[in-house]
Design an enzyme around this catalytic site. Structure first.
Site, PDB file in Angstrom:
ATOM      1  CG  ASP A 101      17.517  10.239  18.307  1.00 55.76           C
ATOM      2  OD1 ASP A 101      18.231  10.575  19.213  1.00 55.76           O
ATOM      3  OD2 ASP A 101      16.784   8.984  18.699  1.00 55.76           O
TER       4      ASP A 101
ATOM      5  CB  SER B  92     -11.224  29.807 -12.213  1.00 53.37           C
ATOM      6  OG  SER B  92     -10.538  31.145 -11.887  1.00 53.37           O
TER       7      SER B  92
ATOM      8  CG  ASP C 267     -14.010  35.038  -2.158  1.00 52.91           C
ATOM      9  OD1 ASP C 267     -13.491  34.974  -3.271  1.00 52.91           O
ATOM     10  OD2 ASP C 267     -14.235  33.738  -1.647  1.00 52.91           O
TER      11      ASP C 267
ATOM     12  CE  LYS D  64      -9.742  34.961 -12.428  1.00 47.20           C
ATOM     13  NZ  LYS D  64     -11.072  34.966 -11.718  1.00 47.20           N
TER      14      LYS D  64
ATOM     15  CD  GLU E  45     -10.182  33.746  -4.740  1.00 40.61           C
ATOM     16  OE1 GLU E  45     -11.171  33.200  -5.155  1.00 40.61           O
ATOM     17  OE2 GLU E  45      -9.312  32.954  -4.277  1.00 40.61           O
TER      18      GLU E  45
ATOM     19  CG  ASN F 137      20.407  10.173  22.740  1.00 43.07           C
ATOM     20  OD1 ASN F 137      19.284  10.379  22.731  1.00 43.07           O
ATOM     21  ND2 ASN F 137      20.995   9.238  22.840  1.00 43.07           N
TER      22      ASN F 137
ATOM     23  CG  HIS G  31      -7.472  29.731  -3.005  1.00 41.82           C
ATOM     24  ND1 HIS G  31      -7.718  29.038  -1.592  1.00 41.82           N
ATOM     25  CD2 HIS G  31      -8.704  29.556  -3.523  1.00 41.82           C
ATOM     26  CE1 HIS G  31      -8.946  28.608  -1.740  1.00 41.82           C
ATOM     27  NE2 HIS G  31      -9.624  28.942  -2.645  1.00 41.82           N
ATOM     28  CG  ASN G  32     -10.476  31.595  -0.619  1.00 39.07           C
ATOM     29  OD1 ASN G  32     -10.892  32.087  -1.585  1.00 39.07           O
ATOM     30  ND2 ASN G  32     -10.946  30.503   0.060  1.00 39.07           N
TER      31      ASN G  32
ATOM     32  NE  ARG H 183      -7.694  32.508  -9.033  1.00 37.74           N
ATOM     33  CZ  ARG H 183      -8.650  31.980  -8.284  1.00 37.74           C
ATOM     34  NH1 ARG H 183      -9.574  31.065  -9.048  1.00 37.74           N
ATOM     35  NH2 ARG H 183      -8.616  31.938  -7.243  1.00 37.74           N
TER      36      ARG H 183
ATOM     37  CG  HIS I  71     -14.471  31.578   2.868  1.00 43.08           C
ATOM     38  ND1 HIS I  71     -13.713  30.191   3.490  1.00 43.08           N
ATOM     39  CD2 HIS I  71     -14.552  31.402   1.584  1.00 43.08           C
ATOM     40  CE1 HIS I  71     -13.785  29.531   2.364  1.00 43.08           C
ATOM     41  NE2 HIS I  71     -14.029  29.907   1.216  1.00 43.08           N
TER      42      HIS I  71
ATOM     43  CE  LYS J  62     -18.337  34.659 -15.588  1.00 39.12           C
ATOM     44  NZ  LYS J  62     -18.351  33.906 -16.683  1.00 39.12           N
TER      45      LYS J  62
ATOM     46  CD  GLU K  68     -15.989  33.235  -5.563  1.00 37.46           C
ATOM     47  OE1 GLU K  68     -16.711  32.651  -4.583  1.00 37.46           O
ATOM     48  OE2 GLU K  68     -14.581  32.587  -5.805  1.00 37.46           O
TER      49      GLU K  68
END
Length: 460
Positions: A430, A299, A110, A210, A108, A456, A78-79, A326, A122, A212, A162
């Site tokens: 510990d 998605s 964008d 991937k 991915e 310890n 993702h991103n 997705r 982003h 449209k 995207e």
């Protein structure tokens, strides 16, 4: 060392050997000097190597890769362009390289306008100091996606777009993808008359886009479409969810006084290179199945997916049997933390996208999952998921077999003391070990165990 390997690690049992040759082979693998004895450094390397706890056959490439892609889990990011958190994290080409080399087969991108060139960053975030040229991103992906001798190099690589770009920059995006991947780019169906997705082996070392897709033009209209460079499609805007957790629908168009989905102009060249993973909104499960459902992918935001699993579990699995799904993180995960992928895998979701830049238990589960098949990026879904109307949350359908795991904690070294400024000279931690057996089904609670605490002593 020989006695230790045989008696403490049980190497003969692990490797299913009837004699001592396998144990000797393990020693020789780590014995750099060839003197049949391990140095302290070599012995330390041995006990830190994961293959000594699990049968190494599980980590080799061994699964049938001739089934439709819908029958596989696909390692997905993702991103991918981000380093660090979702708000202020910089963009980096190296982030793509690291994800690919970890076995990720769906990255991915964008895409946004930056004057006359498509760029990657982003959107909707206050920090846009770092941007990547789209051309550089696809070139870097093409360079590393099919590296020789890598376990994932033989199988498909998916560019998840995207798209927020203008028509002119979309044309450039299509050109840059063609330029970067050349003959390795899938631009048409492999076979005429297909009614299911081809297999990873059939597609082979090729790139799938991937995104449209415009409606196909009738043959009679093709000659007249030279000036028809674009048309409108419904936009899928995941980036808009990041800032406030939900999409801003204020810019949606109005039809008869009602809000409708936001529209995007899509260039036909970019549409034409989108063949098998065509993005669309998740359609109602009670809608009649269509012959071309197999080529679509929906998605689904993590939170929406959890709701579907709770309310329509069996229908969700039926959906993922015929087309790709997705899953991506909620927009509220500003720190790039991850959700648990197991429940979504249990419902057949193939593309479960995680933030690869974050080291956490959830990403570790993802890493272990895809090591199962030699880290090739594809793992076969369980056969249970193909049973009609199967529901992983129905105890009457899930075969329950009681299994007991016996795990012996052998050793641990150099544990860091996280208590800062304790004021005690030479203060050590510990240590103890926690074990957890996790499941993707609501029928099983996580089984947890904890060793006693060693006071310890964080050194051995």
């Amino acid at each position: 060392e020989y006695v230790y390997l045989k008696n403490e690690h049980g190497e003969i049992q692990t490797y299913c050997s009837s004699n001592d040759s396998e144990v000797r082979a393990v020693m020789n693998y780590f014995d750099r000097d060839g003197n049949e004895n391990m140095t302290q450094e070599e012995f330390s390397a041995f006990i830190h190597k994961c293959c000594n706890a699990i049968d190494p056959k599980a980590y080799t490439f061994h699964q049938d890769m001739t089934r439709p892609i819908t029958e596989y889990y696909i390692a997905s990011s993702h991103n991918t362009y981000l380093e660090g958190d979702q708000i202020n994290g910089p963009c980096s080409l190296q982030a793509y390289v690291r994800s690919i080399q970890r076995g990720c087969r769906c990255v991915e991108i964008d895409c946004w306008d930056d004057d006359d060139e498509p760029t990657v960053y982003h959107g909707y975030c206050p920090c846009k100091r770092t941007r990547l040229a789209f051309r550089d991103v696809v070139n870097e992906c093409a360079k590393y996606a099919f590296e020789e001798d890598k376990p994932y190099a033989k199988f498909p690589f998916i560019l998840s777009l995207e798209n927020h770009c203008s028509i002119s920059n979309q044309k450039k995006m299509a050109d840059y993808i063609k330029e970067a991947f050349g003959e390795k780019l899938v631009t048409k169906q492999l076979k005429s008359g297909e009614n299911k997705m081809p297999s990873p082996s059939e597609i082979g070392p090729c790139c799938i886009v991937k995104g449209k897709k415009l409606k196909e033009l009738p043959i009679s209209d093709v000659a007249d479409c030279k000036n028809d460079e674009y048309d409108y499609v419904d936009e899928e805007d995941e980036s808009a969810e990041t800032e406030h957790g939900e999409k801003d629908v204020s810019n949606n168009t109005q039809v008869d006084g009602r809000s409708s989905k936001k529209k995007l102009k899509l260039h036909r060249d970019l549409s034409d290179i989108t063949v098998y993973t065509v993005s669309r909104h998740l359609k109602p499960f009670d809608e009649e199945a269509a012959d071309d459902d197999y080529k679509y992918i929906s998605s689904i935001k993590e939170g929406k997916g959890e709701q579907i699993m709770k309310e329509e579990s069996a229908q969700f699995i039926k959906h993922t049997n015929r087309e790709l799904a997705r899953i991506y993180p909620n927009g509220s995960r500003f720190q790039s933390d991850n959700y648990d992928p197991l429940p979504f895998w249990a419902h057949g979701c193939q593309v479960v996208a995680l933030n690869y830049q974050t080291d956490c238990k959830e990403r570790l589960k993802n890493q272990i999952m895809f090591q199962i098949n030699g880290n090739c990026g594809y793992v076969r879904k369980p056969s249970l998921l193909s049973i009609p109307n199967f529901d992983p949350n129905d105890k009457n359908q899930v075969p329950m077999k009681k299994t007991t795991f016996t795990i012996k904690i052998i050793s641990g070294q150099q544990f860091h003391n996280e208590r800062k400024n304790s004021g005690k000279a030479g203060d050590v931690c510990d240590p103890y070990v926690k074990l957890e057996l996790v499941s993707g089904s609501e029928l099983e609670d996580a089984q947890k165990r904890k060793t006693t605490t060693v006071k310890n002593n964080g050194f051995k």
